[in-house]
Design a protein around this motif. Structure first.
Motif, mmCIF file in Angstrom:
data_model
loop_
_atom_site.group_PDB
_atom_site.id
_atom_site.type_symbol
_atom_site.label_atom_id
_atom_site.label_comp_id
_atom_site.label_asym_id
_atom_site.label_seq_id
_atom_site.Cartn_x
_atom_site.Cartn_y
_atom_site.Cartn_z
ATOM 1 N N VAL A 1 0.765 8.170 15.504
ATOM 2 C CA VAL A 1 1.788 9.225 14.750
ATOM 3 C C VAL A 1 2.052 8.871 13.281
ATOM 4 N N ASP A 2 2.023 10.035 12.502
ATOM 5 C CA ASP A 2 2.385 9.771 11.207
ATOM 6 C C ASP A 2 3.905 10.028 10.852
ATOM 7 N N THR A 3 4.724 8.878 10.582
ATOM 8 C CA THR A 3 6.187 9.261 10.423
ATOM 9 C C THR A 3 6.628 9.108 8.860
ATOM 10 N N VAL A 4 5.637 9.219 8.109
ATOM 11 C CA VAL A 4 6.004 9.072 6.761
ATOM 12 C C VAL A 4 7.182 9.638 6.057
ATOM 13 N N SER A 5 7.345 10.920 6.471
ATOM 14 C CA SER A 5 8.626 11.464 5.902
ATOM 15 C C SER A 5 9.723 11.895 7.024
ATOM 16 N N SER A 6 9.700 11.170 7.980
ATOM 17 C CA SER A 6 10.531 11.286 9.060
ATOM 18 C C SER A 6 11.211 9.856 9.452
ATOM 19 N N VAL B 1 -1.252 12.853 15.004
ATOM 20 C CA VAL B 1 -0.238 13.709 15.145
ATOM 21 C C VAL B 1 0.403 13.285 13.608
ATOM 22 N N VAL B 2 1.133 14.417 13.099
ATOM 23 C CA VAL B 2 2.032 14.112 11.981
ATOM 24 C C VAL B 2 3.436 14.801 12.630
ATOM 25 N N HIS B 3 4.370 13.548 12.589
ATOM 26 C CA HIS B 3 5.745 13.882 13.062
ATOM 27 C C HIS B 3 6.530 15.132 12.062
ATOM 28 N N ASN B 4 6.518 14.726 11.022
ATOM 29 C CA ASN B 4 7.239 15.567 9.843
ATOM 30 C C ASN B 4 6.169 15.991 8.798
ATOM 31 N N GLU B 5 5.842 17.294 8.934
ATOM 32 C CA GLU B 5 4.769 17.777 8.042
ATOM 33 C C GLU B 5 5.427 17.956 6.743
ATOM 34 N N THR B 6 5.132 17.308 5.778
ATOM 35 C CA THR B 6 5.805 17.209 4.544
ATOM 36 C C THR B 6 5.583 18.321 3.537
ATOM 37 N N SER B 7 4.543 18.893 3.807
ATOM 38 C CA SER B 7 3.972 20.125 2.863
ATOM 39 C C SER B 7 4.763 21.433 3.553
ATOM 40 N N SER C 1 7.281 3.266 2.240
ATOM 41 C CA SER C 1 8.738 2.834 2.012
ATOM 42 C C SER C 1 9.556 3.704 1.080
ATOM 43 N N GLN C 2 8.678 4.770 0.681
ATOM 44 C CA GLN C 2 9.397 5.678 -0.264
ATOM 45 C C GLN C 2 10.095 6.732 0.171
ATOM 46 N N LYS C 3 10.291 6.883 1.307
ATOM 47 C CA LYS C 3 11.124 8.018 1.978
ATOM 48 C C LYS C 3 12.729 7.686 2.485
ATOM 49 N N GLY C 4 12.363 7.609 3.940
ATOM 50 C CA GLY C 4 13.961 7.443 4.630
ATOM 51 C C GLY C 4 14.184 5.916 4.129
ATOM 52 N N HIS D 1 -0.733 19.984 4.680
ATOM 53 C CA HIS D 1 -1.665 19.229 3.687
ATOM 54 C C HIS D 1 -1.760 18.087 4.343
ATOM 55 N N PHE D 2 -0.858 17.348 5.000
ATOM 56 C CA PHE D 2 -0.786 16.128 5.205
ATOM 57 C C PHE D 2 -1.550 15.824 6.751
ATOM 58 N N SER D 3 -1.366 16.708 7.635
ATOM 59 C CA SER D 3 -2.421 16.467 8.867
ATOM 60 C C SER D 3 -3.668 16.969 8.531
ATOM 61 N N SER E 1 0.874 -1.095 -0.063
ATOM 62 C CA SER E 1 -0.031 0.093 -0.091
ATOM 63 C C SER E 1 1.002 1.419 0.172
ATOM 64 N N SER E 2 0.347 2.387 -0.008
ATOM 65 C CA SER E 2 1.275 3.658 0.533
ATOM 66 C C SER E 2 0.992 4.309 1.902
ATOM 67 N N GLY E 3 1.326 5.366 2.180
ATOM 68 C CA GLY E 3 1.070 5.797 3.227
ATOM 69 C C GLY E 3 -0.346 6.272 3.699
ATOM 70 N N THR E 4 -1.098 6.625 2.790
ATOM 71 C CA THR E 4 -2.532 6.621 2.643
ATOM 72 C C THR E 4 -3.240 5.289 3.279
ATOM 73 N N GLY E 5 -2.973 4.217 2.742
ATOM 74 C CA GLY E 5 -3.368 3.177 3.435
ATOM 75 C C GLY E 5 -2.928 2.882 4.946
ATOM 76 N N ALA E 6 -1.573 3.092 5.270
ATOM 77 C CA ALA E 6 -1.265 3.219 6.574
ATOM 78 C C ALA E 6 -1.987 4.137 7.546
ATOM 79 N N TRP E 7 -2.244 5.150 7.016
ATOM 80 C CA TRP E 7 -3.229 5.891 7.749
ATOM 81 C C TRP E 7 -4.633 5.049 8.287
ATOM 82 N N GLU E 8 -5.211 4.684 6.968
ATOM 83 C CA GLU E 8 -6.504 3.909 7.417
ATOM 84 C C GLU E 8 -6.185 2.540 8.363
HETATM 85 N N1 PLP Z 1 1.652 11.469 5.203
HETATM 86 C C1 PLP Z 1 2.696 12.314 4.963
HETATM 87 C C2 PLP Z 1 3.665 13.025 6.120
HETATM 88 C C3 PLP Z 1 3.274 12.252 3.656
HETATM 89 O O1 PLP Z 1 4.243 12.955 3.586
HETATM 90 C C4 PLP Z 1 2.328 11.493 2.800
HETATM 91 C C5 PLP Z 1 3.002 11.743 1.282
HETATM 92 O O2 PLP Z 1 3.888 12.340 0.701
HETATM 93 C C6 PLP Z 1 1.424 10.654 3.159
HETATM 94 C C7 PLP Z 1 1.089 10.883 4.456
HETATM 95 C C8 PLP Z 1 0.609 10.014 2.201
HETATM 96 O O3 PLP Z 1 1.347 8.835 1.625
HETATM 97 P P1 PLP Z 1 1.071 8.139 0.407
HETATM 98 O O4 PLP Z 1 1.300 9.327 -0.691
HETATM 99 O O5 PLP Z 1 2.357 7.464 0.275
HETATM 100 O O6 PLP Z 1 0.005 7.489 0.256
#
Ligand code: PLP
Length: 405
Positions: A172-177, A141-147, A197-200, A91-93, A64-71
């Motif tokens: 906690v969302d650690t997608v970009s940390s 909580v989003v650890h690192n706000e990628t936007s 998988s696609q960041k750190g 944007h991501f929070s 999946s991607s991070g969006t699936g991980a949220w779910e």
């Molecule tokens: N959360 C954060 C902090 C992100 O940066 C992203 C995507 O960049 C997502 C969630 C969503 O992840 P994805 O685009 O892999 O579904």
């Protein structure tokens, strides 16, 4: 743009995949019910726990991607209609909160400035006021706000939750940390952490990873929402023998094993974190030499994985991204939604070394200059060089950072 040489993928994820990892994935697909695959799973899970900073948490993988991980992080622990506290400072929070709403949870979304961290005192105040019959079941909580390039302090947020004496789960969302910045799952008593998988982790997009602590696992046994694919119970059960209840992303898992070898065994996590800090400092030195503001308001919350650079009035940041791409093959991140056209983002995470940072900064300077932004060609590169030349002893730098080939 020249067709020779490597393209520079300097968006804040997906990040560049080292050739070693590409080679590890370049192999015949194997039987995911055979013994070779079971060994692979068993090799991957322990170092992944190290990356999350947990001994007792369970790491769960999904194609999946991070969006699936949220779910996944929500449906395993929250029953429909339960209340959650969320914050909108990027944007991501905002999307995390929206995901919870879409899944039928009642979301209190606190608006903050985009560029601001998540203030621990705000969390404390909100939780102290939450004295009703249906208290919040979780704080998102989003650890690192990628936007926005803002990294919040999860330890301080945990301490604020403790001071409020609130029992909500901490998700906690650690997608970009994760795997770029230290994460202490056990010490901060995080209940669920999630990433992609696609960041750190330096892999292609395609894997979602969730770490569940003891309270979350207990909640998942008896509560949660109706769920199927994202139910972590059958996955954790089958993982004990090295298998999955679905067809796993076999080849990406070979890449993950190689990535973990590089990060945990060879460079070492502390060196990985030091390298990210040091390269981020170099990028920030350049941005400040250009005289352009960093969107992140306070230096102590500057992200070590990306920098969102505010462009002058009258300049459209989308043009900078376009020129950098078309002229130099340099991919930069655009400004998302509310800050579209106002910022561009430089990703400095994953497989990255000093000279790649200098090349990136050089490309940004040329794009800015072509669009008439007066930054002084070479000023940012020189500032970054000054910093990089002064700190040669940084941990891991000599043997660890050159993982791109
Ligand atoms: N959360 C954060 C902090 C992100 O940066 C992203 C995507 O960049 C997502 C969630 C969503 O992840 P994805 O685009 O892999 O579904």
């Amino acid at each position: 743009m020249s067709v020779s040489g490597r393209p520079f993928l300097q968006i804040p994820g997906p990040t560049n995949v080292p050739d070693r990892i590409l080679r590890a994935m370049d192999r015949p697909v194997i039987d995911h019910r055979g013994p070779e695959f079971a060994e692979l799973t068993k090799e991957i899970l322990p170092p992944l726990r190290e990356v999350f900073g947990t001994r007792e948490g369970a790491v769960v993988l999904y194609p999946s991607s991070g969006t699936g991980a949220w779910e996944a992080s929500l449906v395993n622990v929250l029953a429909p209609g339960e209340r959650v506290l969320a914050f909108n400072h990027g944007h991501f929070s905002a999307l995390f909160a929206q995901t919870a709403r879409n899944l039928g949870y009642e979301v209190d979304e606190v608006p903050l400035r985009w560029g601001q961290e998540l203030p621990a005192e705000e969390v404390e105040a909100r939780l102290k006021r939450d004295a009703g019959e249906r208290p919040y079941a979780a704080v998102l909580v989003v650890h690192n706000e990628t936007s926005t390039g803002v990294m919040s302090d999860i330890g301080a947020i945990r301490a604020a939750m403790d001071r409020a004496g609130h029992k909500a789960l901490l998700i906690v969302d650690t997608v970009s940390s994760l795997a770029s910045v230290e994460f202490r799952f056990d010490e901060w008593r995080v209940d669920v952490a999630l990433t992609g998988s696609q960041k750190g982790l330096m892999l292609p997009p395609g894997l979602a990873l969730v770490c569940a602590g003891p309270r979350a696992l207990a909640r998942g046994e008896t509560g949660g929402a109706p769920r199927n694919f994202f139910d972590w119970r059958p996955i954790i059960r089958d993982n004990q023998a090295g298998f999955f209840p679905y067809t796993p992303a076999t080849l990406i898992l070979y890449g993950l094993r190689e990535a973990l070898k590089i990060l945990v065994e060879e460079e070492g996590l502390d060196a990985v974190y030091a390298r990210h800090r040091y390269l981020a400092d170099a990028v920030r030195a350049a941005v400040s030499a250009w005289g352009l503001p960093n969107l992140c308001e306070k230096p102590e919350f500057h992200s070590n994985t990306l920098t969102a650079v505010v462009v002058p009035e009258g300049t459209d940041s989308d043009d900078i991204v376009r020129v950098a791409r078309d002229r130099f093959g340099l991919a930069l991140g655009v400004g998302l939604t509310r800050i579209k056209g106002k910022v561009f983002r430089i990703g400095h995470l994953g497989a990255l070394n000093e000279l790649e940072v200098l090349g990136t900064l050089g490309g940004v300077e040329m794009a800015l200059s072509e669009l008439g932004v007066q930054i002084g060609l070479g000023s940012g590169v020189a500032a970054a060089q000054g910093l990089l030349a002064r700190t040669p002893e940084v941990a891991g730098r000599r043997d660890g950072t050159v993982v791109t080939s």
